[in-house]
Every structure is written in structure tokens, then in C-alpha cells.
Scaffold this active site. Structure first.
Site, PDB file in Angstrom:
ATOM      1  N   GLU A 151      -1.714 -12.152  -4.864  1.00  0.00           N
ATOM      2  CA  GLU A 151      -3.025 -12.092  -5.503  1.00  0.00           C
ATOM      3  C   GLU A 151      -3.448 -10.633  -5.583  1.00  0.00           C
ATOM      4  O   GLU A 151      -3.170  -9.849  -4.671  1.00  0.00           O
ATOM      5  CB  GLU A 151      -4.050 -12.938  -4.748  1.00  0.00           C
ATOM      6  CG  GLU A 151      -4.328 -12.465  -3.367  1.00  0.00           C
ATOM      7  CD  GLU A 151      -5.163 -13.435  -2.549  1.00  0.00           C
ATOM      8  OE1 GLU A 151      -5.024 -14.647  -2.749  1.00  0.00           O
ATOM      9  OE2 GLU A 151      -5.923 -12.937  -1.709  1.00  0.00           O
TER      10      GLU A 151
ATOM     11  N   ASN B 153      -7.542  -3.951 -10.919  1.00  0.00           N
ATOM     12  CA  ASN B 153      -6.661  -3.047 -10.167  1.00  0.00           C
ATOM     13  C   ASN B 153      -5.475  -2.706 -11.077  1.00  0.00           C
ATOM     14  O   ASN B 153      -4.395  -3.255 -10.983  1.00  0.00           O
ATOM     15  CB  ASN B 153      -6.187  -3.708  -8.869  1.00  0.00           C
ATOM     16  CG  ASN B 153      -5.399  -2.757  -7.981  1.00  0.00           C
ATOM     17  OD1 ASN B 153      -4.949  -1.699  -8.441  1.00  0.00           O
ATOM     18  ND2 ASN B 153      -5.224  -3.129  -6.726  1.00  0.00           N
TER      19      ASN B 153
ATOM     20  N   ALA C  55       0.837  -1.200   0.000  1.00  0.00           N
ATOM     21  CA  ALA C  55       0.000   0.000   0.000  1.00  0.00           C
ATOM     22  C   ALA C  55       0.873   1.250   0.000  1.00  0.00           C
ATOM     23  O   ALA C  55       1.856   1.328   0.738  1.00  0.00           O
ATOM     24  CB  ALA C  55      -0.911   0.012   1.228  1.00  0.00           C
ATOM     25  N   VAL C  56       0.483   2.207  -0.835  1.00  0.00           N
ATOM     26  CA  VAL C  56       1.146   3.515  -0.866  1.00  0.00           C
ATOM     27  C   VAL C  56       0.062   4.573  -0.649  1.00  0.00           C
ATOM     28  O   VAL C  56      -1.034   4.491  -1.237  1.00  0.00           O
ATOM     29  CB  VAL C  56       1.866   3.734  -2.224  1.00  0.00           C
ATOM     30  CG1 VAL C  56       2.410   5.153  -2.330  1.00  0.00           C
ATOM     31  CG2 VAL C  56       2.991   2.715  -2.390  1.00  0.00           C
TER      32      VAL C  56
ATOM     33  N   TYR D 149       3.133  -4.815 -11.103  1.00  0.00           N
ATOM     34  CA  TYR D 149       3.631  -6.194 -11.009  1.00  0.00           C
ATOM     35  C   TYR D 149       4.154  -6.671 -12.375  1.00  0.00           C
ATOM     36  O   TYR D 149       5.187  -7.328 -12.449  1.00  0.00           O
ATOM     37  CB  TYR D 149       2.535  -7.120 -10.492  1.00  0.00           C
ATOM     38  CG  TYR D 149       2.000  -6.723  -9.134  1.00  0.00           C
ATOM     39  CD1 TYR D 149       2.835  -6.146  -8.180  1.00  0.00           C
ATOM     40  CD2 TYR D 149       0.660  -6.891  -8.800  1.00  0.00           C
ATOM     41  CE1 TYR D 149       2.343  -5.757  -6.940  1.00  0.00           C
ATOM     42  CE2 TYR D 149       0.169  -6.514  -7.557  1.00  0.00           C
ATOM     43  CZ  TYR D 149       1.006  -5.947  -6.642  1.00  0.00           C
ATOM     44  OH  TYR D 149       0.529  -5.556  -5.417  1.00  0.00           O
TER      45      TYR D 149
HETATM   46  C1  LIG Z   1      -0.537  -0.227  -6.490  1.00  0.00           C
HETATM   47  C2  LIG Z   1       0.257   0.837  -5.714  1.00  0.00           C
HETATM   48  C3  LIG Z   1       0.954   0.188  -4.549  1.00  0.00           C
HETATM   49  C4  LIG Z   1       1.296   1.458  -6.662  1.00  0.00           C
HETATM   50  O1  LIG Z   1       2.099   2.337  -5.894  1.00  0.00           O
HETATM   51  P1  LIG Z   1       2.886   3.572  -6.572  1.00  0.00           P
HETATM   52  O2  LIG Z   1       3.855   4.082  -5.589  1.00  0.00           O
HETATM   53  O3  LIG Z   1       1.919   4.539  -7.137  1.00  0.00           O
HETATM   54  O4  LIG Z   1       3.622   2.833  -7.778  1.00  0.00           O
HETATM   55  P2  LIG Z   1       4.916   3.358  -8.550  1.00  0.00           P
HETATM   56  O5  LIG Z   1       4.938   4.846  -8.584  1.00  0.00           O
HETATM   57  O6  LIG Z   1       6.105   2.675  -7.999  1.00  0.00           O
HETATM   58  O7  LIG Z   1       4.614   2.821 -10.009  1.00  0.00           O
HETATM   59  C5  LIG Z   1       5.418   1.843 -10.596  1.00  0.00           C
HETATM   60  C6  LIG Z   1       4.761   1.412 -11.898  1.00  0.00           C
HETATM   61  O8  LIG Z   1       3.482   0.833 -11.664  1.00  0.00           O
HETATM   62  C7  LIG Z   1       2.589   1.199 -12.724  1.00  0.00           C
HETATM   63  N1  LIG Z   1       1.520   2.066 -12.204  1.00  0.00           N
HETATM   64  C8  LIG Z   1       1.414   2.582 -10.964  1.00  0.00           C
HETATM   65  N2  LIG Z   1       0.270   3.293 -10.852  1.00  0.00           N
HETATM   66  C9  LIG Z   1      -0.343   3.225 -12.052  1.00  0.00           C
HETATM   67  C10 LIG Z   1      -1.572   3.740 -12.565  1.00  0.00           C
HETATM   68  N3  LIG Z   1      -2.400   4.513 -11.810  1.00  0.00           N
HETATM   69  N4  LIG Z   1      -1.892   3.467 -13.837  1.00  0.00           N
HETATM   70  C11 LIG Z   1      -1.086   2.724 -14.622  1.00  0.00           C
HETATM   71  N5  LIG Z   1       0.105   2.194 -14.196  1.00  0.00           N
HETATM   72  C12 LIG Z   1       0.450   2.440 -12.931  1.00  0.00           C
HETATM   73  C13 LIG Z   1       3.439   1.920 -13.743  1.00  0.00           C
HETATM   74  O9  LIG Z   1       4.029   0.954 -14.588  1.00  0.00           O
HETATM   75  C14 LIG Z   1       4.493   2.544 -12.854  1.00  0.00           C
HETATM   76  O10 LIG Z   1       5.673   2.881 -13.522  1.00  0.00           O
HETATM   77  P3  LIG Z   1       5.792   4.367 -14.180  1.00  0.00           P
HETATM   78  O11 LIG Z   1       5.376   5.351 -13.122  1.00  0.00           O
HETATM   79  O12 LIG Z   1       7.240   4.429 -14.516  1.00  0.00           O
HETATM   80  O13 LIG Z   1       4.871   4.376 -15.346  1.00  0.00           O
HETATM   81  C15 LIG Z   1      -0.704   1.971  -5.238  1.00  0.00           C
HETATM   82  O14 LIG Z   1      -1.444   2.451  -6.333  1.00  0.00           O
HETATM   83  C16 LIG Z   1      -1.638   1.556  -4.122  1.00  0.00           C
HETATM   84  O15 LIG Z   1      -1.290   1.592  -2.936  1.00  0.00           O
HETATM   85  N6  LIG Z   1      -2.889   1.177  -4.489  1.00  0.00           N
HETATM   86  C17 LIG Z   1      -3.911   0.824  -3.498  1.00  0.00           C
HETATM   87  C18 LIG Z   1      -3.579  -0.456  -2.755  1.00  0.00           C
HETATM   88  C19 LIG Z   1      -3.383  -1.610  -3.698  1.00  0.00           C
HETATM   89  O16 LIG Z   1      -4.099  -1.779  -4.680  1.00  0.00           O
HETATM   90  N7  LIG Z   1      -2.383  -2.446  -3.363  1.00  0.00           N
HETATM   91  C20 LIG Z   1      -2.066  -3.630  -4.129  1.00  0.00           C
HETATM   92  C21 LIG Z   1      -2.877  -4.777  -3.628  1.00  0.00           C
HETATM   93  S1  LIG Z   1      -2.511  -6.273  -4.537  1.00  0.00           S
END
Ligand SMILES: CC(C)(COP(=O)(O)OP(=O)(O)OC[C@H]1O[C@@H](n2cnc3c(N)ncnc32)[C@H](O)[C@@H]1OP(=O)(O)O)[C@@H](O)C(=O)NCCC(=O)NCCS
Length: 158
Positions: free
Chosen positions: A112, A117, A79-80, A124
């Protein structure tokens, strides 16, 4: 010249469990509170990392929790905080989990994720993870709707 905030990891996730529970509660339908996170962390092979924004005083921005048992490692949660997304923190946390899995001798990392999402699945996939199975209607929302869980894996060549 202006510079943005920088990020770092603290591998002692136990220091941030209140913040981690708050974030988990804000993001997930089935939230893990502090005692639940403590329970998970107390299980052998379970570890995690917190991401910190180091503006002036370090501030909690997200976390990952994972478990390695033998040659198998699993991401339990990632989570971020919404205000800190798309800045590489999710990737940093996942790279730490992959590194820790390798160090522990795991040959395979799995997780999973809810179908649809997009941000998580894109992250991933960018790490080389591929889908290998699907659990139909695994997630249930408060409004009664269901979504599949997609199982993804990464083979770790140590
Ligand atoms: C999924 C999550 C952890 C990603 O965290 P983040 O810090 O925004 O991710 P990053 O900045 O490291 O992104 C890395 C890559 O992921 C992909 N990505 C991240 N957010 C994205 C979005 N909104 N749309 C498309 N691609 C995305 C891209 O490939 C990105 O690389 P880029 O920025 O160079 O294009 C965050 O959105 C989150 O906490 N979501 C809610 C909780 C959740 O769904 N957790 C996962 C449960 S399985």
C-alpha cells in the site's frame, strides 16, 4: 577518471536495525522504532534487506521489509535516505523483495502506498505493479489532513 559510490545489499537486515529505525522515524508519520522492527522481523515469513553505500566504509542507505505467507507476499516498508535517492537503490531493494517472494513460492506481491507519493508510485509502476484497490482516508497527517492508500500488486510467474 572519477567513479561514484557503488551500492550493495546485505540480506541480514537485523544488523542495521538502529539505522533502519532512525530512517523510518525521519520519514514516516507512524514510525517503527527498533523494538517494533525486531517484533516484525520475528514473525515467521518476514525478512528484509539493507542497502549500503560502499564509498570507503559501507554506510547504511536504506532498507526494505517484506513478509511472505503462503502464496502471498507483502512489502511492509521501503525507505531510502534522502541523500541517496534517484540512484537506483529503491529499485535494487524492491527487486530483492520480488526475488525473495518468488523464491518463497509467492504468486502475488502487494503493498500500500499513499496517494500522491509520486516517487514510490513511479518506482512500483516501473516494476510492473498495478493499482487494484483504494482505502479512503487511510493515512492521517500530523496536521489533521487525510490521504487515501492505493493498493498495488504484482503477479509473480514463478
Ligand atoms: C520511494 C523511494 C524508496 C525511492 O527510492 P530511490 O532510491 O530514490 O528510487 P530509485 O532511484 O531506485 O528510482 C527508481 C525509479 O523510481 C522512480 N522514481 C524514484 N524517485 C522518483 C521521483 N522523485 N520522481 C519521479 N519518479 C521517481 C523512477 O521511475 C526511477 O527510475 P529512474 O531513476 O530510472 O527514472 C524513496 O523516494 C523514499 O524512500 N521515499 C520516502 C519513503 C517512501 O515513500 N517509501 C515508500 C512507502 S510505500
Amino acid at each position: 577518471m572519477t567513479t561514484g559510490p557503488s551500492y550493495s545489499l546485505d540480506l541480514e537486515l537485523a544488523r542495521y536495525l538502529d539505522a533502519a529505525a532512525d530512517l523510518h522515524g525521519a520519514l514516516f508519520e507512524r514510525p517503527w522504532n527498533r523494538p517494533a522492527l525486531e517484533d516484525l522481523l520475528s514473525v515467521s515469513g518476514t525478512d528484509g534487506a539493507a542497502a549500503l553505500v560502499s564509498d570507503r566504509t559501507p554506510r547504511f542507505a536504506g532498507f526494505v521489509l517484506f513478509r511472505t505467507l503462503g502464496d502471498f507476499s507483502e512489502i511492509l516498508t521501503l525507505a531510502v535516505a534522502p541523500e541517496n535517492r534517484r540512484q537506483g537503490i529503491g529499485r535494487l531493494l524492491m527487486e530483492q523483495a520480488v526475488h525473495a517472494a518468488r523464491e518463497s513460492g509467492a504468486e502475488r506481491l502487494v503493498l500500500e502506498v499513499q496517494d500522491g507519493n509520486r516517487s514510490a508510485i513511479s518506482l512500483y509502476e516501473s516494476l510492473g505493479m498495478t493499482p487494484f484497490d483504494r482505502r479512503r482516508n487511510y493515512y492521517k497527517s500530523g496536521d489533521g489532513s487525510h490521504a487515501d492508500a492505493i493498493l498495488m500488486q504484482l503477479f509473480l510467474d514463478n
